[in-house]
Design a protein around this motif. Structure first.
Motif, PDB file in Angstrom:
ATOM      1  N   TYR A  32      56.069 -73.018 -16.236  1.00 50.65           N
ATOM      2  CA  TYR A  32      56.389 -72.709 -14.860  1.00 50.65           C
ATOM      3  C   TYR A  32      56.619 -71.726 -14.812  1.00 50.65           C
ATOM      4  CZ  TYR A  32      61.170 -74.602 -14.092  1.00 50.65           C
ATOM      5  OH  TYR A  32      62.525 -74.154 -13.960  1.00 50.65           O
ATOM      6  N   HIS A  33      56.626 -71.186 -14.174  1.00 47.84           N
ATOM      7  CA  HIS A  33      57.667 -69.768 -13.569  1.00 47.84           C
ATOM      8  C   HIS A  33      57.505 -68.969 -12.425  1.00 47.84           C
ATOM      9  CE1 HIS A  33      53.349 -68.422 -13.973  1.00 47.84           C
ATOM     10  NE2 HIS A  33      53.450 -68.325 -15.219  1.00 47.84           N
ATOM     11  N   PRO A  34      57.924 -67.956 -11.760  1.00 48.74           N
ATOM     12  CA  PRO A  34      58.046 -68.067 -10.018  1.00 48.74           C
ATOM     13  C   PRO A  34      57.391 -66.477 -10.150  1.00 48.74           C
ATOM     14  CG  PRO A  34      60.433 -66.924 -11.279  1.00 48.74           C
ATOM     15  CD  PRO A  34      59.640 -67.552 -12.572  1.00 48.74           C
ATOM     16  N   GLU A  35      56.569 -66.187 -10.681  1.00 47.74           N
ATOM     17  CA  GLU A  35      55.540 -65.143 -10.310  1.00 47.74           C
ATOM     18  C   GLU A  35      53.976 -65.945 -10.062  1.00 47.74           C
ATOM     19  OE1 GLU A  35      58.134 -63.505 -12.620  1.00 47.74           O
ATOM     20  OE2 GLU A  35      57.343 -64.884 -12.676  1.00 47.74           O
ATOM     21  N   TYR A  36      53.043 -65.508  -9.482  1.00 46.30           N
ATOM     22  CA  TYR A  36      51.466 -65.808  -8.734  1.00 46.30           C
ATOM     23  C   TYR A  36      51.477 -65.880 -10.261  1.00 46.30           C
ATOM     24  CZ  TYR A  36      52.207 -65.764  -3.748  1.00 46.30           C
ATOM     25  OH  TYR A  36      52.859 -65.899  -2.981  1.00 46.30           O
ATOM     26  N   GLU A  37      50.202 -66.344 -11.209  1.00 44.82           N
ATOM     27  CA  GLU A  37      49.191 -66.198 -11.572  1.00 44.82           C
ATOM     28  C   GLU A  37      47.739 -66.149 -11.943  1.00 44.82           C
ATOM     29  OE1 GLU A  37      51.016 -68.173 -15.629  1.00 44.82           O
ATOM     30  OE2 GLU A  37      48.946 -68.619 -15.655  1.00 44.82           O
ATOM     31  N   LEU A  38      46.648 -65.369 -12.334  1.00 41.12           N
ATOM     32  CA  LEU A  38      45.487 -65.660 -12.016  1.00 41.12           C
ATOM     33  C   LEU A  38      45.213 -65.406 -13.674  1.00 41.12           C
ATOM     34  CD1 LEU A  38      42.678 -65.572 -10.902  1.00 41.12           C
ATOM     35  CD2 LEU A  38      43.006 -62.625 -10.764  1.00 41.12           C
ATOM     36  N   THR A  39      43.906 -66.629 -13.894  1.00 41.25           N
ATOM     37  CA  THR A  39      43.643 -66.586 -15.306  1.00 41.25           C
ATOM     38  C   THR A  39      42.349 -67.427 -15.004  1.00 41.25           C
ATOM     39  OG1 THR A  39      45.742 -68.141 -15.776  1.00 41.25           O
ATOM     40  CG2 THR A  39      43.850 -69.064 -17.364  1.00 41.25           C
ATOM     41  N   TYR A  40      41.697 -66.126 -16.074  1.00 37.95           N
ATOM     42  CA  TYR A  40      40.378 -65.716 -16.183  1.00 37.95           C
ATOM     43  C   TYR A  40      40.223 -66.550 -18.269  1.00 37.95           C
ATOM     44  CZ  TYR A  40      35.457 -64.205 -16.381  1.00 37.95           C
ATOM     45  OH  TYR A  40      33.919 -63.962 -17.059  1.00 37.95           O
ATOM     46  N   ILE A  41      39.074 -67.417 -17.974  1.00 32.68           N
ATOM     47  CA  ILE A  41      38.296 -67.849 -19.409  1.00 32.68           C
ATOM     48  C   ILE A  41      37.103 -67.385 -19.620  1.00 32.68           C
ATOM     49  CG2 ILE A  41      37.983 -69.735 -20.769  1.00 32.68           C
ATOM     50  CD1 ILE A  41      40.762 -69.791 -19.661  1.00 32.68           C
ATOM     51  N   VAL A  42      37.543 -66.463 -21.275  1.00 36.21           N
ATOM     52  CA  VAL A  42      36.783 -65.648 -21.029  1.00 36.21           C
ATOM     53  C   VAL A  42      35.838 -66.606 -22.031  1.00 36.21           C
ATOM     54  CG1 VAL A  42      35.647 -63.654 -22.365  1.00 36.21           C
ATOM     55  CG2 VAL A  42      38.354 -63.237 -20.757  1.00 36.21           C
ATOM     56  N   LYS A  43      36.295 -67.313 -23.100  1.00 39.12           N
ATOM     57  CA  LYS A  43      35.350 -67.990 -24.057  1.00 39.12           C
ATOM     58  C   LYS A  43      36.132 -68.876 -24.455  1.00 39.12           C
ATOM     59  CE  LYS A  43      33.612 -67.264 -28.597  1.00 39.12           C
ATOM     60  NZ  LYS A  43      33.243 -66.685 -29.497  1.00 39.12           N
ATOM     61  N   SER A  44      36.320 -69.780 -24.879  1.00 42.31           N
ATOM     62  CA  SER A  44      37.217 -71.605 -24.960  1.00 42.31           C
ATOM     63  C   SER A  44      36.902 -72.656 -23.702  1.00 42.31           C
ATOM     64  CB  SER A  44      38.185 -70.862 -25.653  1.00 42.31           C
ATOM     65  OG  SER A  44      39.105 -72.087 -24.564  1.00 42.31           O
ATOM     66  N   HIS A  45      36.861 -73.593 -24.228  1.00 40.94           N
ATOM     67  CA  HIS A  45      36.645 -75.185 -23.297  1.00 40.94           C
ATOM     68  C   HIS A  45      38.370 -76.311 -23.533  1.00 40.94           C
ATOM     69  CE1 HIS A  45      34.780 -77.022 -26.864  1.00 40.94           C
ATOM     70  NE2 HIS A  45      34.180 -76.225 -27.358  1.00 40.94           N
ATOM     71  N   GLY A  46      38.132 -77.556 -22.761  1.00 41.07           N
ATOM     72  CA  GLY A  46      39.073 -77.831 -23.196  1.00 41.07           C
ATOM     73  C   GLY A  46      40.021 -78.638 -21.761  1.00 41.07           C
ATOM     74  N   ARG A  47      40.743 -78.953 -21.500  1.00 36.71           N
ATOM     75  CA  ARG A  47      41.643 -79.394 -20.486  1.00 36.71           C
ATOM     76  C   ARG A  47      42.693 -78.613 -19.736  1.00 36.71           C
ATOM     77  NH1 ARG A  47      37.780 -83.227 -18.465  1.00 36.71           N
ATOM     78  NH2 ARG A  47      39.961 -85.030 -17.592  1.00 36.71           N
ATOM     79  N   ARG A  48      41.803 -78.493 -18.504  1.00 36.57           N
ATOM     80  CA  ARG A  48      43.552 -78.173 -17.358  1.00 36.57           C
ATOM     81  C   ARG A  48      44.316 -78.934 -17.113  1.00 36.57           C
ATOM     82  NH1 ARG A  48      41.344 -76.809 -12.818  1.00 36.57           N
ATOM     83  NH2 ARG A  48      39.203 -75.670 -13.955  1.00 36.57           N
ATOM     84  N   PHE A  49      45.336 -78.411 -17.247  1.00 37.11           N
ATOM     85  CA  PHE A  49      46.407 -79.261 -16.352  1.00 37.11           C
ATOM     86  C   PHE A  49      47.330 -78.805 -15.237  1.00 37.11           C
ATOM     87  CE2 PHE A  49      45.916 -80.855 -20.305  1.00 37.11           C
ATOM     88  CZ  PHE A  49      46.301 -82.545 -20.129  1.00 37.11           C
TER      89      PHE A  49
END
Length: 290
Positions: A32-49
């Protein structure tokens, strides 16, 4: 396992940290971190927690996380094989928790963005349609600097604020206190299931991993994931089955066994429940597209 604190370092000339990752697999721990985060998956697959939410991800997945929300992305097992040539590619944008108050508080036009950031406290997953809409802007961000980069981010956030199909990830009651006992307990459970989903997992076994009685564990898991443990386990197994049917030459009976289903009829029922078609139909369609 406690969520680890991540200290982000920003340039003195920038209020935004933008990075493009292209690595064999995502290796960031539960953190975790005290910042906002925007994550965009360009390529790959799996599980998001994210907090107490678990779901699959693939290319095009776009998520906005609020401050202090524990998270990590784990690729599927094939990414971790010694002979794997796959790449996990993502664009990650991070900006301070004070961004709405200091940067947007006196700008009336920024009200939709402020509301979006407030909603992201427990994580927001955007629709595929919206992800495609802003994908080009996201791809350009790492090449930009200074004010153009900041303006592009605001443009993206303003567009995301219009997504009526965006949905909450962590539950409303999720406690954001990093390293709390509940976070550790759920992490133990999820790690065990990821390692053993191909085997029979009895409720008594997984409840003992959580240190709870079976009935209490069932209530605990449903409250935090919004699905029963059996539903979650079947979802994980069918997701693995879909990948095997698409990428290997295994027979359907072999796929059934590899996914933890010793009863072929049960596998067929579960597969059709989650995909609306039979394993054979799915395999034919998948191979046909290939």
């Amino acid at each position: 396992m406690k969520a680890l604190f991540e200290k982000l370092v920003f340039s003195e000339q920038s209020s935004v940290l933008v990075r493009r990752f292209q690595i064999p697999y995502f290796d960031a721990p539960w953190h975790y971190h005290p910042e906002y985060e925007l994550t965009y998956i360009v390529k790959s697959h799996g599980r998001r927690f994210v907090g107490d939410h678990v779901d699959s991800f693939q290319a095009g997945d776009l998520v906005l996380l609020g401050p202090d929300l524990p998270h990590f992305w784990r690729n599927d097992d094939d990414y971790y094989q010694a002979d794997s040539v796959q790449k996990a590619v993502s664009i990650v944008v991070q900006f301070p928790a004070t961004f709405p108050e200091r940067g947007l508080a006196t700008v009336p036009e920024a009200e939709p963005v402020r509301r979006l950031l407030e909603r992201s406290r427990y994580g927001l997953r955007f629709s595929q349609r919206m992800s495609q809409c802003v994908s080009e802007l996201l791809e350009q961000l790492p090449q930009q600097t200074g004010l153009p980069q900041l303006l592009s981010l605001l443009t993206i956030l303003n567009e995301l604020a219009t997504d009526q199909e965006a949905y909450l990830l962590a539950s409303d009651g999720y406690q954001l206190a990093p390293g709390a006992a509940e976070t550790e307990r759920m992490k133990r459970v999820l790690e065990f299931v990821l390692l053993h989903f191909r085997e029979e997992i009895r409720i008594e076994t997984i409840a003992s991993i959580a240190g709870m009685a079976p009935a209490a564990f069932c209530r605990y898991f449903k409250n935090r994931t919004r699905k029963t443990f059996v539903e979650y386990l079947n979802e994980l197994r069918i997701g693995h089955a879909r990948k095997l049917l698409t990428t290997t030459d295994l027979s359907i009976s072999q796929v059934s066994l590899d996914c933890g289903y010793n009863n072929s009829s049960h596998f067929h029922r579960q597969f059709k429940l989650y995909t609306s078609i039979t394993p054979f139909q799915y395999q034919v369609l998948a191979k046909g597209k290939g």
